[in-house]
Enzyme design. Structure first.
Site, PDB file in Angstrom:
ATOM      1  N   CYS A  89       2.650 -13.331-106.730  1.00 56.50           N
ATOM      2  CA  CYS A  89       3.589 -13.449-107.853  1.00 56.50           C
ATOM      3  C   CYS A  89       3.281 -14.717-108.660  1.00 56.50           C
ATOM      4  O   CYS A  89       2.209 -14.828-109.219  1.00 56.50           O
ATOM      5  CB  CYS A  89       5.037 -13.386-107.368  1.00 56.50           C
ATOM      6  SG  CYS A  89       6.228 -13.008-108.684  1.00 56.50           S
ATOM      7  N   HIS A 195       4.565  -8.014-104.936  1.00 58.11           N
ATOM      8  CA  HIS A 195       4.846  -8.654-103.656  1.00 58.11           C
ATOM      9  C   HIS A 195       4.363  -7.771-102.518  1.00 58.11           C
ATOM     10  O   HIS A 195       5.025  -6.789-102.168  1.00 58.11           O
ATOM     11  CB  HIS A 195       6.352  -8.900-103.512  1.00 58.11           C
ATOM     12  CG  HIS A 195       6.874  -9.987-104.372  1.00 58.11           C
ATOM     13  ND1 HIS A 195       7.000 -11.295-103.941  1.00 58.11           N
ATOM     14  CD2 HIS A 195       7.305  -9.976-105.651  1.00 58.11           C
ATOM     15  CE1 HIS A 195       7.484 -12.037-104.911  1.00 58.11           C
ATOM     16  NE2 HIS A 195       7.679 -11.262-105.968  1.00 58.11           N
ATOM     17  N   GLU A 197       4.446  -8.380 -99.416  1.00 57.94           N
ATOM     18  CA  GLU A 197       5.387  -8.463 -98.283  1.00 57.94           C
ATOM     19  C   GLU A 197       6.600  -7.554 -98.461  1.00 57.94           C
ATOM     20  O   GLU A 197       7.347  -7.315 -97.510  1.00 57.94           O
ATOM     21  CB  GLU A 197       5.833  -9.914 -98.070  1.00 57.94           C
ATOM     22  CG  GLU A 197       6.844 -10.449 -99.057  1.00 57.94           C
ATOM     23  CD  GLU A 197       6.263 -10.920-100.380  1.00 57.94           C
ATOM     24  OE1 GLU A 197       7.009 -11.563-101.140  1.00 57.94           O
ATOM     25  OE2 GLU A 197       5.068 -10.656-100.638  1.00 57.94           O
TER      26      GLU A 197
END
Length: 215
Positions: A89, A195, A197
């Site tokens: 990001c 992202h 994750e």
């Protein structure tokens, strides 16, 4: 065991990133110890480096540069020693030459370009660009971007996006009322606007690929 460090400079979803990388290491068999740190000495000794980032470009830059010796440690480990690097990001955006969010702010200038506001062609599309979007991988042969399967979707949260001076570095895009750069690559560095994750199976695959990457 190899050492992967996630840089803690007061910006980023560190716990989620660390847990996702630990899971990726376990499931992929890539033996890495994952540590969150603000210590430049640990960054200098690291085998891999992850730079997350959430918030405004200028605030993230200020936080990173506020850690004495951290930018120099990054330069040494990533640029001079060639250790694999992942920016997430705003951590990806900081690779650019400059950011244009709330003024003009210099970036690390590792990948030429700038970070500017998203301006969708469709006025009905809301800013920030938030949620799941299909990823178009321009270089599916790249070791970190392989094996995603057909029509992979990843999770975005951002209002500003990278605009590269070297289009060859832009290896994945998304469509949000126009083309958005979703991933950039140069040498031993990769950055994702999305992202990983938070991107479930595709994100876990990307992190596993990153842990095995030998640029």
């Amino acid at each position: 065991m190899k050492q992967l460090v996630i840089i803690d400079y007061g910006s980023g979803n560190l716990r989620s990133a660390a847990k996702a990388l630990e899971r990726a290491a376990q499931e992929s068999g890539a033996a890495h110890e994952v540590a969150v740190t603000d210590d430049p000495a640990r960054v200098r000794d690291a085998d891999r480096v992850v730079l997350p980032g959430v918030g405004a470009f200028g605030d993230c830059r200020e936080g990173l540069y506020a850690l004495p010796g951290m930018v120099e440690a990054l330069e040494r480990t990533v640029r001079e020693r060639g250790r694999p690097f992942l920016g997430i990001c705003v951590g990806m955006q900081l690779l650019a030459t400059r950011g244009l969010e709330h003024g003009q702010h210099p970036g690390l200038d590792w990948i030429p370009g700038e970070v500017a506001a998203i301006a969708p062609d469709d006025p009905a599309l809301k800013i920030p660009h938030m949620g799941w979007n299909e990823l178009e991988v321009r270089d599916p042969a790249h070791p970190v971007l392989s094996g995603f399967g057909p029509a992979p979707h990843v999770y975005f949260v951002h209002s500003y996006a990278f605009r590269g001076a070297e289009r060859s570095c832009e290896v994945a895009t998304a469509d949000y009322g126009g083309r958005i750069v979703a991933a950039v690559v140069r040498d031993n560095m990769i950055g994702t606007q999305f992202h990983p994750e938070k991107s479930q199976a595709v994100g876990l695959r990307l992190l596993s690929n990153f842990l095995r990457w030998s640029p």
